[in-house]
Design a protein around this motif. Structure first.
Motif: not given
Lengths: 410, 410
Positions: A359-364, A367
């Protein structure tokens, strides 16, 4: 009254009259009551016909009949006709069904004075029931009397089954010495919903073009349009797409740069109608584009795109507005296409969800959850392996789909 | 409390203790609260291991780890262990996920004094979330302390996700000089339901048999059992089937006629567990056998059987108790297999519905409607072309499936 799909266009579009193409529709009571269920199109002498059809090995008698007739070389001045009924697909009805096709197309041929080999037919509805063809032939005189260039919307309504709105699309092309018009209609509410006789598409143009060229242009654009939609993965026995070019535009014969513009316009009409079919997918509340890029081959791109677009778990997640990207990963994995966990990138629209096997670490999660509230969604999967790509369009899988299909015949 | 599937067996079967196989289960709080969610199996020195796994290209770290370990040649007296958690599949979690597998299997290896290369693991649950592996490793001492030959049902419960009942099956085989016992457990409620980490199967036997022979027998019987079930056509990232043979039966090494009897018994346990997975298919109310005969090739038989068993329209018709055989015809047609309308025969159980390209004239809709009221159905399609055949088992597609999968993460 069935509720209209939330994805339906605001209104049926204005379709230009096509010189040499006249339409009529009547109530024949094939199965439905109190609604038009048969449409007729008369096409002027000199019309070029082209078609593509389901590849199902159990395809209907009408489909086989259309295919046989398109393989013949017509007289240059032969007219043509198309007759279509809803309510009964006349599929898997054996020799009785073949006789029904001959009876209906024969009656139209006689009434219009065109050879039976130039009368094309489709039937859409329940499979395996004998077609009460005499109800159709009895109405041929009324149909002929009602023919007019302005009745195309009525024709689009007559071929609906579980559709919640009639489907139309149009385009114009600047030819040499005049304008070329294209107008098409379609039915389908499942691309792919065998009991309902599925997807039927008729496109009309006044372009001057040979049958061979028309067929070539049509065949070239089917994969990126109608062969790129899926409602439920169930291919029908009756899918039919016919294009008729009457040649009555003032424009000169289609060639050169006009041929390119004509192809672009025709492909646009095909794509518009294809997307309208998905927008009327049974029970649909969301329209989803699945875009696959970076595949090692065209075949792999298609495998991954359809694996995602046909996954019941992806489609139920869309219905539940759940940004469940793990189900997309699983659908990539089961597709049989070359894929590498660590090269895969997944985006919801512009949102980078996952890359590098993780998972993209910045993905919340919020979102993704917000994105899924939209009515039109884009799932973009890049495989990171090559340059092949494919987009397909699908809809969500809702309880309404189950209701429609668990109760259709009862 | 989730309602138990109407297709569930009356009770968990009595499974015989398997000498050399001890079980334990604990509450580790991986994701679920107030229920056991981790199971451990200790296998005695000399145990032969065999396994088959998902072919998904995005398969989980545990699956890759099991595959790598099974490829190694173990020391003759090496013990072994299996540790499984529910609630998180540790799939698509990249190198962090691989480290979690190493941490969990390493902790078990140390606690039991077996090489880490002989500790096999599975994880089942949501995809793409980091596995809180320290919650599992913290419980390893409790697991080891609780090991007993009698805890197999508790182990079956610990690996459930959306399952509504624990699944077990057993068989005995008369060997030379003693009895051989087989006991297996499974989870799955979708064969094939990626978010839930899908299907896990563990079978234990006290047979004396080499790893190579065990693997051969296992691989030979997977196609007709676990590879012949489908709930929703969505292949998981985590499907795992492990067989452990402790060799502690009094019976002599499995060979000759005993080998045949052992294979039959093992295949029976596999088939029983596979059907229990379908019986617990998400939202299932009916169990359907799709039997295809008369196909031109084995591949064609499988194509047709899965095309019918995965068709949303066939599955919704079953849910609606609608004898809609036209949808079976359409599914045959779309399968890509060789088929001829006029040679096709369709039966509901013993009822002849259609043949010779046409509905059987003696068939009455009421017969079909009555048949569809049953809880276990047989759809038999004979293609009339050759001698190949295949049976697959599936369930109906109901609104409950949509509810379960539209809401699973929310």
């Amino acid at each position: 009254m069935k509720p209209v799909s939330p994805l339906a266009p605001a209104a049926f579009p204005v379709l230009p009259p096509i010189k040499g193409a006249e339409f009529a529709a009547v109530e024949a009571g094939v199965r439905y009551q109190n609604r038009k269920d048969v449409m007729l199109v008369r096409l002027a002498p000199g019309t070029a016909m082209a078609g593509v059809f389901t590849r199902s090995s159990t395809r209907s008698g009408c489909v086989r009949d259309c295919q046989a007739k398109l393989a013949l070389k017509p007289a240059a001045d032969a007219g043509a006709a198309i007759i279509v009924n809803s309510g009964n697909s006349n599929a898997f009805t054996g020799k009785v069904g073949d006789a029904a096709v001959a009876a209906v197309t024969g009656a139209v041929a006689e009434a219009l004075g065109v050879p039976a080999s130039r009368v094309f037919s489709s039937s859409t509805g329940v499979i395996g029931e004998p077609l009460p063809h005499e109800r159709i032939t009895a109405k041929v005189p009324d149909l002929v009397a009602a023919l007019t260039e302005d009745a195309v919307e009525m024709a689009a309504q007559a071929i609906m089954t579980t559709d919640t709105f009639p489907k139309g699309a149009a385009a114009t092309v600047q030819g040499e010495g005049g304008t070329i018009h294209i107008a098409g209609i379609a039915k389908g509410s499942g691309m792919i919903a065998p009991d309902m006789a599925t997807m039927l598409v008729y496109i009309f143009t006044d372009a001057k073009i040979s049958q061979a060229n028309l067929q070539k242009i049509l065949s070239r654009n089917v994969d990126a349009t109608f062969n790129s939609i899926t409602v439920d993965s169930d291919t029908s026995t009756s899918d039919t797409l016919l294009v008729a070019a009457t040649g009555q535009s003032e424009a000169a014969e289609v060639k050169g740069t006009v041929a390119k513009a004509f192809e672009t316009a025709l492909a646009g009409v095909m794509r518009d109608l294809a997307l309208q079919v998905v927008r009327d997918g049974e029970g649909a509340t969301k329209l989803v584009e699945v875009r696959v890029t970076g595949a090692a081959s065209d075949e792999d791109a298609a495998k991954v795109a359809f694996s995602i677009a046909n996954s019941p778990l992806v489609k139920t997640a869309v219905a539940g507005q759940d940004p469940n990207w793990g189900r997309i990963v699983a659908a990539v994995g089961k597709s049989g296409a070359q894929a590498d966990r660590d090269l895969l990138t997944i985006r919801f629209g512009d949102i980078l969800v996952a890359e590098k096997g993780w998972r993209n670490p910045d993905y919340q999660e919020e979102q993704g959850a917000n994105y899924m509230l939209g009515q039109e969604l884009l799932f973009h999967v890049d495989l990171g392996l090559g340059k092949s790509k494919r987009s397909v369009w699908t809809c969500d899988l809702t309880s309404r789909y189950i209701e429609i299909n668990a109760d259709y015949r009862s």
